[in-house]
Enzyme design. Structure first.
Site, mmCIF file in Angstrom:
data_model
loop_
_atom_site.group_PDB
_atom_site.id
_atom_site.type_symbol
_atom_site.label_atom_id
_atom_site.label_comp_id
_atom_site.label_asym_id
_atom_site.label_seq_id
_atom_site.Cartn_x
_atom_site.Cartn_y
_atom_site.Cartn_z
ATOM 1 N N GLY A 188 -65.747 -38.812 37.047
ATOM 2 C CA GLY A 188 -64.738 -39.468 37.885
ATOM 3 C C GLY A 188 -63.806 -40.412 37.147
ATOM 4 N N GLU A 218 -65.413 -47.393 35.650
ATOM 5 C CA GLU A 218 -65.815 -46.531 36.759
ATOM 6 C C GLU A 218 -64.599 -46.211 37.625
ATOM 7 O OE1 GLU A 218 -67.642 -44.616 38.298
ATOM 8 O OE2 GLU A 218 -69.752 -45.176 38.352
ATOM 9 N N ASP A 263 -69.215 -47.615 45.224
ATOM 10 C CA ASP A 263 -69.446 -47.356 46.642
ATOM 11 C C ASP A 263 -70.663 -48.187 47.074
ATOM 12 O OD1 ASP A 263 -68.828 -45.572 49.000
ATOM 13 O OD2 ASP A 263 -70.837 -44.840 48.577
ATOM 14 N N LYS A 288 -65.496 -50.134 47.512
ATOM 15 C CA LYS A 288 -65.639 -50.135 48.976
ATOM 16 C C LYS A 288 -66.597 -51.260 49.341
ATOM 17 C CE LYS A 288 -65.405 -45.079 49.478
ATOM 18 N NZ LYS A 288 -66.237 -43.900 49.816
ATOM 19 N N PHE A 328 -64.035 -41.708 52.710
ATOM 20 C CA PHE A 328 -64.179 -40.858 51.524
ATOM 21 C C PHE A 328 -62.795 -40.541 50.967
ATOM 22 C CE2 PHE A 328 -65.028 -37.183 48.923
ATOM 23 C CZ PHE A 328 -66.222 -37.541 48.316
ATOM 24 N N VAL A 329 -62.615 -40.788 49.668
ATOM 25 C CA VAL A 329 -61.302 -40.585 49.061
ATOM 26 C C VAL A 329 -61.384 -39.606 47.889
ATOM 27 C CG1 VAL A 329 -60.340 -42.807 49.760
ATOM 28 C CG2 VAL A 329 -61.600 -42.653 47.605
ATOM 29 N N ASP A 360 -63.508 -36.551 43.143
ATOM 30 C CA ASP A 360 -63.570 -35.172 43.633
ATOM 31 C C ASP A 360 -64.146 -35.060 45.034
ATOM 32 O OD1 ASP A 360 -66.301 -35.863 42.693
ATOM 33 O OD2 ASP A 360 -66.723 -33.775 43.233
ATOM 34 N N ARG A 369 -59.559 -33.637 41.588
ATOM 35 C CA ARG A 369 -59.535 -34.695 40.570
ATOM 36 C C ARG A 369 -58.143 -34.832 39.953
ATOM 37 N NH1 ARG A 369 -64.985 -36.120 39.507
ATOM 38 N NH2 ARG A 369 -66.450 -34.391 39.543
HETATM 39 P P1 IMP Z 1 -72.450 -45.428 44.333
HETATM 40 O O1 IMP Z 1 -72.741 -45.224 45.797
HETATM 41 O O2 IMP Z 1 -71.690 -46.719 44.085
HETATM 42 O O3 IMP Z 1 -73.690 -45.304 43.504
HETATM 43 O O4 IMP Z 1 -71.449 -44.247 43.917
HETATM 44 C C1 IMP Z 1 -71.934 -43.036 43.455
HETATM 45 C C2 IMP Z 1 -70.856 -42.059 43.136
HETATM 46 O O5 IMP Z 1 -70.480 -41.416 44.355
HETATM 47 C C3 IMP Z 1 -69.556 -42.572 42.563
HETATM 48 O O6 IMP Z 1 -69.594 -42.806 41.191
HETATM 49 C C4 IMP Z 1 -68.644 -41.383 42.908
HETATM 50 O O7 IMP Z 1 -68.840 -40.351 41.969
HETATM 51 C C5 IMP Z 1 -69.171 -40.944 44.251
HETATM 52 N N1 IMP Z 1 -68.354 -41.466 45.345
HETATM 53 C C6 IMP Z 1 -68.587 -42.537 46.134
HETATM 54 N N2 IMP Z 1 -67.612 -42.684 47.051
HETATM 55 C C7 IMP Z 1 -66.726 -41.684 46.820
HETATM 56 C C8 IMP Z 1 -65.474 -41.307 47.431
HETATM 57 O O8 IMP Z 1 -64.944 -41.918 48.384
HETATM 58 N N3 IMP Z 1 -64.851 -40.206 46.904
HETATM 59 C C9 IMP Z 1 -65.370 -39.495 45.865
HETATM 60 N N4 IMP Z 1 -66.529 -39.821 45.259
HETATM 61 C C10 IMP Z 1 -67.199 -40.906 45.736
HETATM 62 MG MG MG Z 2 -68.265 -36.714 42.908
#
Ligand code: IMP
Ligand code: MG
Length: 188
Positions: free
Chosen positions: A51, A106, A110, A138, A159-160, A166, A172
């Protein structure tokens, strides 16, 4: 290119959340801030694949001081939308970071669970400093206590896609951040 396909057009993409020129301006600001903060230090940017690839490519060119780059690839055992915090390293750094100024780059924070794991993992290698720069965050979804020093944009719990992010490995290559097309359900 496929006939009629425009990765930055309206076809197949939802609403624009952050337009390309806003992304570009903010990346320049972050680059200037990092250049000032890390002047005279030993900066290594650690991009989190896949990402962060687009953000990192632009961010490093907005940095005017010497720096190096390395990459990690991780996979969460959770689903793509809800990370479990159980993380597997698919690709580790090529070089040691002991005694160096590490900046994790990063695309999005999320839940923060992936980042929380990365911070613990990299801290164990005893860098001189360890900070995080994310393009998007977020805040409403955050479940882990992760210190993020640099944030491009805070966004709502939606979700973006685009600018490295992606949906099922597609989108991407969008030059902006968008929501999913109407009728497409976000990943579970
Ligand atoms: P975490 O929840 O912060 O551990 O995020 C895990 C991973 O989920 C991120 O590094 C992204 O690859 C993916 N992700 C989280 N939210 C989104 C979104 O809105 N769009 C696309 N990928 C996301
Ligand atoms: Mg992904």
């Amino acid at each position: 290119m496929e006939e009629g396909f425009n990765p930055n057009g309206r076809n197949g993409v939802g609403e624009t959340l952050i337009a390309a020129d806003r992304v570009r301006d903010r990346v320049r600001e972050l680059g200037a801030e990092l250049s000032a903060d890390y002047a005279g230090r030993d900066l290594i940017l650690v991009g989190v694949l896949r990402g962060a690839s687009v953000f990192l490519a632009d961010l490093m060119r907005a940095i005017s001081i010497p720096c190096e780059v390395d990459f990690m690839a991780v996979s969460s055992y959770g689903s793509s939308a809800d990370s479990s915090g159980v993380v597997r390293i698919l690709k580790d750094l090529d070089d040691p970071v002991t005694g160096r100024d590490v900046l994790i780059v990063e695309a999005i924070v999320d839940s923060g669970l992936t980042l929380s794991y990365l911070l613990r993992n990299l801290a164990a290698r005893e860098p001189a400093s360890l900070e995080v720069c994310t393009l998007l965050a977020k805040p409403d979804r955050l479940r882990a206590d992760v210190p993020v020093r640099y944030t491009g944009f805070e966004i709502p719990d939606e979700f973006v896609i685009g600018y490295g992010l992606d949906y099922a490995q597609k989108y991407r290559n969008l030059d902006h951040v968008a929501t999913l097309p109407e009728g497409v359900a976000p990943p579970l």
